[in-house]
Design a protein around this motif. Structure first.
Motif, PDB file in Angstrom:
ATOM      1  N   PRO A  83       0.823  -1.220   0.000  1.00 46.62           N
ATOM      2  CA  PRO A  83       0.000   0.000   0.000  1.00 46.62           C
ATOM      3  C   PRO A  83       0.856   1.268   0.000  1.00 46.62           C
ATOM      4  N   LEU A  84       1.595   1.483  -1.070  1.00 49.01           N
ATOM      5  CA  LEU A  84       2.433   2.667  -1.232  1.00 49.01           C
ATOM      6  C   LEU A  84       2.044   3.391  -2.516  1.00 49.01           C
ATOM      7  N   GLY A  85       1.971   4.713  -2.447  1.00 44.95           N
ATOM      8  CA  GLY A  85       1.832   5.507  -3.661  1.00 44.95           C
ATOM      9  C   GLY A  85       3.212   5.964  -4.065  1.00 44.95           C
ATOM     10  N   PHE A  86       3.589   5.759  -5.308  1.00 45.25           N
ATOM     11  CA  PHE A  86       4.967   6.048  -5.719  1.00 45.25           C
ATOM     12  C   PHE A  86       4.985   6.449  -7.183  1.00 45.25           C
ATOM     13  N   LYS A  87       5.603   7.606  -7.481  1.00 44.34           N
ATOM     14  CA  LYS A  87       5.635   8.079  -8.862  1.00 44.34           C
ATOM     15  C   LYS A  87       6.730   9.128  -9.044  1.00 44.34           C
ATOM     16  N   PRO A  88       7.271   9.260 -10.275  1.00 46.21           N
ATOM     17  CA  PRO A  88       8.174  10.369 -10.569  1.00 46.21           C
ATOM     18  C   PRO A  88       7.362  11.628 -10.836  1.00 46.21           C
ATOM     19  N   GLU A  89       7.949  12.786 -10.592  1.00 43.52           N
ATOM     20  CA  GLU A  89       7.231  14.031 -10.853  1.00 43.52           C
ATOM     21  C   GLU A  89       7.257  14.408 -12.328  1.00 43.52           C
ATOM     22  N   VAL A 107       6.676   9.586  -2.782  1.00 39.78           N
ATOM     23  CA  VAL A 107       6.211   8.318  -2.216  1.00 39.78           C
ATOM     24  C   VAL A 107       5.254   8.635  -1.074  1.00 39.78           C
ATOM     25  N   SER A 108       4.156   7.866  -0.979  1.00 39.68           N
ATOM     26  CA  SER A 108       3.142   8.089   0.049  1.00 39.68           C
ATOM     27  C   SER A 108       2.871   6.785   0.792  1.00 39.68           C
ATOM     28  N   ASN A 109       2.834   6.895   2.112  1.00 41.87           N
ATOM     29  CA  ASN A 109       2.419   5.774   2.945  1.00 41.87           C
ATOM     30  C   ASN A 109       0.913   5.840   3.101  1.00 41.87           C
ATOM     31  N   GLU A 110       0.201   4.917   2.514  1.00 40.39           N
ATOM     32  CA  GLU A 110      -1.263   4.954   2.511  1.00 40.39           C
ATOM     33  C   GLU A 110      -1.859   4.135   3.646  1.00 40.39           C
ATOM     34  N   GLN A 111      -1.053   3.868   4.677  1.00 41.21           N
ATOM     35  CA  GLN A 111      -1.526   3.106   5.827  1.00 41.21           C
ATOM     36  C   GLN A 111      -1.609   4.005   7.054  1.00 41.21           C
ATOM     37  N   LEU A 145       8.442   6.161   6.811  1.00 36.46           N
ATOM     38  CA  LEU A 145       7.265   6.944   6.427  1.00 36.46           C
ATOM     39  C   LEU A 145       6.228   6.855   7.535  1.00 36.46           C
ATOM     40  N   ALA A 146       5.860   8.012   8.088  1.00 37.95           N
ATOM     41  CA  ALA A 146       4.815   8.044   9.111  1.00 37.95           C
ATOM     42  C   ALA A 146       3.462   7.739   8.477  1.00 37.95           C
ATOM     43  N   ALA A 147       2.468   7.512   9.315  1.00 38.81           N
ATOM     44  CA  ALA A 147       1.126   7.207   8.817  1.00 38.81           C
ATOM     45  C   ALA A 147       0.624   8.304   7.890  1.00 38.81           C
ATOM     46  N   ASN A 148       0.241   7.902   6.670  1.00 39.98           N
ATOM     47  CA  ASN A 148      -0.318   8.813   5.660  1.00 39.98           C
ATOM     48  C   ASN A 148       0.643   9.940   5.258  1.00 39.98           C
ATOM     49  N   GLU A 149       1.932   9.718   5.443  1.00 36.89           N
ATOM     50  CA  GLU A 149       2.922  10.740   5.086  1.00 36.89           C
ATOM     51  C   GLU A 149       3.298  10.641   3.603  1.00 36.89           C
ATOM     52  N   THR A 150       3.549  11.786   2.976  1.00 35.56           N
ATOM     53  CA  THR A 150       4.037  11.858   1.605  1.00 35.56           C
ATOM     54  C   THR A 150       5.387  12.576   1.602  1.00 35.56           C
ATOM     55  N   LYS A 151       6.357  12.000   0.915  1.00 36.41           N
ATOM     56  CA  LYS A 151       7.693  12.594   0.826  1.00 36.41           C
ATOM     57  C   LYS A 151       8.048  12.884  -0.623  1.00 36.41           C
TER      58      LYS A 151
END
Length: 206
Positions: A83-89, A107-111, A145-151
């Motif tokens: 459950p990770l969101g991950f993409k290049p800009e 990258v986003s932690n979706e948990q 990655l913290a809960a629901n964090e996006t980096k």
């Protein structure tokens, strides 16, 4: 006995070749998924949390001559396991060999809990691997990655001017996967815990 008709022989050969190609495709697909547990196993055995090494330093990159006569197209790809969101800009960019360049990934932690994750790079064509020099990269270390964090995370790289002349395009692909996936509790264990709680609640201490 008469020889096998040519048409029948061709059909048999085609069936055999199709079967072999399907087997090879499944093996390659399976190998891609096997990379994650293989990485985890190596980390556990060696105690190393980082298997992706720096390819070049800033000083080395600055000492490289920029070849303005050539332009290389760099394409960026992103894959996630879990459950990770991950993409290049951005999907691609054109660079000159020897030119220090930065691209950003998200990258986003979706948990709902903190996780540890690791990115593993790969390149196409294969021969370009030794000429794609990463100076800074989020793949050098595990990411928390913290809960629901996006980096937003940078990759600073340079393409070696020694890259073969026939290579016009390089694809940089990352696979990001979670390291500390929690094991789900079994029904039996949950049931025992629930029964124990009920029994404790129903008992009267002396």
């Amino acid at each position: 006995m008469s020889p096998q008709p040519p048409a029948r022989a061709d059909r048999a050969f085609n069936r055999s070749m199709l079967f072999k190609l399907v087997v090879v495709a499944f093996m390659m697909f399976g190998f891609g998924f096997a990379l994650v547990p293989m990485y985890r196993a190596i980390c556990q055995i060696t105690g190393i949390n980082n298997l992706v090494q720096r390819d070049a330093t800033v000083r080395e990159a600055k000492n490289t001559q920029v070849d303005m006569s050539r332009t290389i197209s760099i394409e960026f790809d992103a894959n996630a396991r879990g459950p990770l969101g991950f993409k290049p800009e951005q999907n691609s960019m054109d660079v000159h060999p020897g030119e220090v360049t930065t691209v950003m990934y998200q990258v986003s932690n979706e948990q709902g809990h903190t996780i540890q994750a690791q990115a593993i790079p790969s390149y196409a064509p294969k021969e370009a691997t030794e000429y794609f020099k990463k100076i800074e990269c989020f793949c050098f270390t595990q990411q928390t990655l913290a809960a629901n964090e996006t980096k937003r995370m940078p990759v600073v790289f340079v393409v070696d001017p020694k890259l073969p002349k026939d290579v016009k395009t390089i694809t940089l692909s990352y696979t990001f996967f979670e390291l500390n996936t929690p094991a789900p509790a079994s029904r039996g264990t949950a049931g025992q815990a629930a029964n124990g709680t009920t029994a404790a609640a129903g008992s009267n201490p002396a």
